[in-house]
Design a protein around this motif. Structure first.
Motif, PDB file in Angstrom:
ATOM      1  N   ALA A 182      62.853-113.924  59.127  1.00 21.78           N
ATOM      2  CA  ALA A 182      63.743-114.157  58.306  1.00 21.78           C
ATOM      3  C   ALA A 182      62.982-113.715  57.318  1.00 21.78           C
ATOM      4  O   ALA A 182      63.775-113.439  56.064  1.00 21.78           O
ATOM      5  N   PRO A 183      61.889-114.697  57.487  1.00 21.11           N
ATOM      6  CA  PRO A 183      61.435-114.657  56.091  1.00 21.11           C
ATOM      7  C   PRO A 183      60.600-113.344  55.762  1.00 21.11           C
ATOM      8  O   PRO A 183      60.293-112.751  53.907  1.00 21.11           O
ATOM      9  N   HIS A 184      60.884-112.165  56.775  1.00 19.41           N
ATOM     10  CA  HIS A 184      60.121-110.773  56.135  1.00 19.41           C
ATOM     11  C   HIS A 184      61.393-109.742  55.995  1.00 19.41           C
ATOM     12  O   HIS A 184      61.200-108.707  55.259  1.00 19.41           O
ATOM     13  N   VAL A 185      62.515-109.998  56.259  1.00 20.65           N
ATOM     14  CA  VAL A 185      63.318-109.070  55.376  1.00 20.65           C
ATOM     15  C   VAL A 185      63.722-109.164  54.159  1.00 20.65           C
ATOM     16  O   VAL A 185      63.466-108.176  53.964  1.00 20.65           O
ATOM     17  N   VAL A 186      63.360-110.213  53.089  1.00 17.42           N
ATOM     18  CA  VAL A 186      63.261-110.162  52.185  1.00 17.42           C
ATOM     19  C   VAL A 186      62.513-108.925  51.590  1.00 17.42           C
ATOM     20  O   VAL A 186      62.524-107.808  50.019  1.00 17.42           O
ATOM     21  N   MET A 212      65.531-108.686  39.249  1.00 12.20           N
ATOM     22  CA  MET A 212      67.274-110.186  39.696  1.00 12.20           C
ATOM     23  C   MET A 212      67.326-108.799  41.216  1.00 12.20           C
ATOM     24  O   MET A 212      68.194-109.739  41.733  1.00 12.20           O
ATOM     25  N   GLU A 213      67.416-106.891  41.564  1.00 18.87           N
ATOM     26  CA  GLU A 213      68.338-106.517  42.197  1.00 18.87           C
ATOM     27  C   GLU A 213      67.232-107.396  43.940  1.00 18.87           C
ATOM     28  O   GLU A 213      68.400-107.776  44.862  1.00 18.87           O
ATOM     29  N   ILE A 214      65.708-107.414  43.378  1.00 18.36           N
ATOM     30  CA  ILE A 214      65.434-108.039  44.490  1.00 18.36           C
ATOM     31  C   ILE A 214      66.162-110.461  44.917  1.00 18.36           C
ATOM     32  O   ILE A 214      65.890-110.376  45.637  1.00 18.36           O
ATOM     33  N   ASP A 219      69.291-114.158  48.188  1.00 22.51           N
ATOM     34  CA  ASP A 219      69.518-115.081  48.462  1.00 22.51           C
ATOM     35  C   ASP A 219      71.671-114.335  49.214  1.00 22.51           C
ATOM     36  O   ASP A 219      72.082-115.237  50.047  1.00 22.51           O
ATOM     37  N   ARG A 220      71.607-113.044  48.672  1.00 21.61           N
ATOM     38  CA  ARG A 220      72.300-112.753  49.814  1.00 21.61           C
ATOM     39  C   ARG A 220      72.634-112.863  51.577  1.00 21.61           C
ATOM     40  O   ARG A 220      73.366-113.076  52.187  1.00 21.61           O
ATOM     41  N   SER A 221      71.424-113.042  51.426  1.00 23.16           N
ATOM     42  CA  SER A 221      70.672-112.143  52.896  1.00 23.16           C
ATOM     43  C   SER A 221      69.868-113.958  53.762  1.00 23.16           C
ATOM     44  O   SER A 221      69.242-113.247  54.848  1.00 23.16           O
ATOM     45  N   ASN A 222      70.253-114.430  52.571  1.00 26.16           N
ATOM     46  CA  ASN A 222      69.024-115.797  53.394  1.00 26.16           C
ATOM     47  C   ASN A 222      70.284-116.289  54.489  1.00 26.16           C
ATOM     48  O   ASN A 222      71.272-116.627  54.830  1.00 26.16           O
ATOM     49  N   ASN A 263      77.913-115.065  63.945  1.00 24.60           N
ATOM     50  CA  ASN A 263      78.430-114.086  63.352  1.00 24.60           C
ATOM     51  C   ASN A 263      78.002-113.996  61.395  1.00 24.60           C
ATOM     52  O   ASN A 263      78.211-112.901  60.593  1.00 24.60           O
ATOM     53  N   THR A 264      78.372-114.592  61.208  1.00 23.91           N
ATOM     54  CA  THR A 264      77.525-114.820  59.902  1.00 23.91           C
ATOM     55  C   THR A 264      76.103-114.622  59.438  1.00 23.91           C
ATOM     56  O   THR A 264      75.708-113.839  59.071  1.00 23.91           O
ATOM     57  N   ILE A 265      75.540-114.688  60.407  1.00 25.16           N
ATOM     58  CA  ILE A 265      74.236-114.103  60.650  1.00 25.16           C
ATOM     59  C   ILE A 265      74.509-112.659  60.705  1.00 25.16           C
ATOM     60  O   ILE A 265      73.243-112.057  59.761  1.00 25.16           O
ATOM     61  N   GLY A 266      75.162-111.920  61.857  1.00 20.92           N
ATOM     62  CA  GLY A 266      74.759-110.944  61.168  1.00 20.92           C
ATOM     63  C   GLY A 266      75.708-110.278  60.170  1.00 20.92           C
ATOM     64  O   GLY A 266      74.781-108.918  59.879  1.00 20.92           O
TER      65      GLY A 266
END
Length: 296
Positions: A182-186, A212-214, A219-222, A263-266
């Motif tokens: 998870a921490p590496h996704v961003v 700002m995009e990052i 926030d959306r992918s947390n 499902n939310t994680i997906g």
């Protein structure tokens, strides 16, 4: 200890000139439903027999079959009417005490007296009308058949619990991989976006907008909250499997909640490895759901 809702028990006994067979089978059901099929003259005992079963079983449809047939001996042998014999002997003592009469009574003399020997069908009819005696006999048969049914449900439940525990272990492994990833996704998204912008803009782009995009993406992918709840659900599942109480419904609820988190994680995951882990978890959860549907 986990119990399956599937089982079978059988017991037979001889009483009152009859061979009586007790059979019980149980299958999945949302509640505890007990259905009797037995001779009509025994329906008066149904409530008492049902209470015996419901003291042991909490869920499942339990079909109870009680059948009877005349035993071979009941067709052949006359039956001694003990009450009549006792009354004859009492009368003989009274004759001796009150009138001083003397004499020896042989067995052949007693057997020749009226009513001492009953025909088999007469004896069966007498026993069949003894409500309390038959009630005790039927309770004995039901209790033994129920013990065999419960033993089978316990063995089956143990196998189901072990299978579910193995699958929970797989889910925990997938969960650990998600936590690590998870921490590496961003970070990976930031590096790829920077590289793409650099390629199309010759290295000149607005760092503020880029930042700002990052931030929006982060926030959306947390998925930290989903992973925390998922960990809690997995722990509760393990605890349920060691509980002495019925766990089927609670386990089904937890599986639904875990499916919701996965499902939310997906939905949030913008990472191929995370998506693959989500698919693996959903497959394991479906297998657990199928097994849990058989637990009491």
């Amino acid at each position: 200890m986990s119990f399956s809702m599937t089982g079978y028990g059988q017991y037979s006994l001889s009483y009152g000139g009859y061979n009586v067979l007790f059979e019980m089978k149980s299958v999945n059901h949302r509640y505890c439903e007990v259905v009797f099929r037995m001779p009509r003259e025994w329906t008066r005992y149904e409530d008492g027999l049902r209470k015996i079963i419901q003291r042991e079983l909490r869920r499942g449809r339990i079909d109870v079959f009680i059948t009877k047939e005349l035993s071979v001996e009941s067709h052949l042998n006359p039956v001694l009417n003990e009450e009549v014999v006792a009354s004859y002997l009492e009368a003989a003592k009274e004759l001796e005490l009150r009138y001083g009469m003397r004499g020896n009574m042989e067995i052949s003399d007693v057997l020749s007296l009226p009513g001492v020997l009953l025909k088999p069908e007469e004896a069966i009819l007498r026993v069949a009308t003894e409500d309390e005696a038959w009630d005790i006999a039927l309770q004995e048969g039901i209790t033994h058949a129920l013990e065999e049914l419960v033993d089978m449900r316990a063995r089956e439940g143990s196998h189901l619990a072990k299978d579910i525990e193995t699958r929970i272990s797989s889910l925990e492994v997938y969960h650990e991989k998600m936590v690590e990833l998870a921490p590496h996704v961003v970070t990976e998204y930031r590096d790829k976006l920077r590289q793409r912008l650099t390629e199309i803009s010759d290295g000149s782009f607005d760092e503020h907008k880029f930042g700002m995009e990052i931030a929006i993406f982060a926030d959306r992918s947390n998925i930290d909250e989903e992973l925390t709840r998922l960990s809690s659900h997995l722990t509760q599942c393990r605890q349920l499997l060691t509980s002495p109480d019925p766990v089927g419904r609670k386990l089904d609820f937890l599986i639904q909640e875990m499916n919701r988190e996965v499902n939310t994680i997906g939905t949030k995951a913008h990472h191929l490895t995370l998506v693959n882990l989500v698919m693996d978890m959903k497959a394991e959860l479906e297998k657990i759901r199928e097994q849990a549907a058989n637990l009491e």
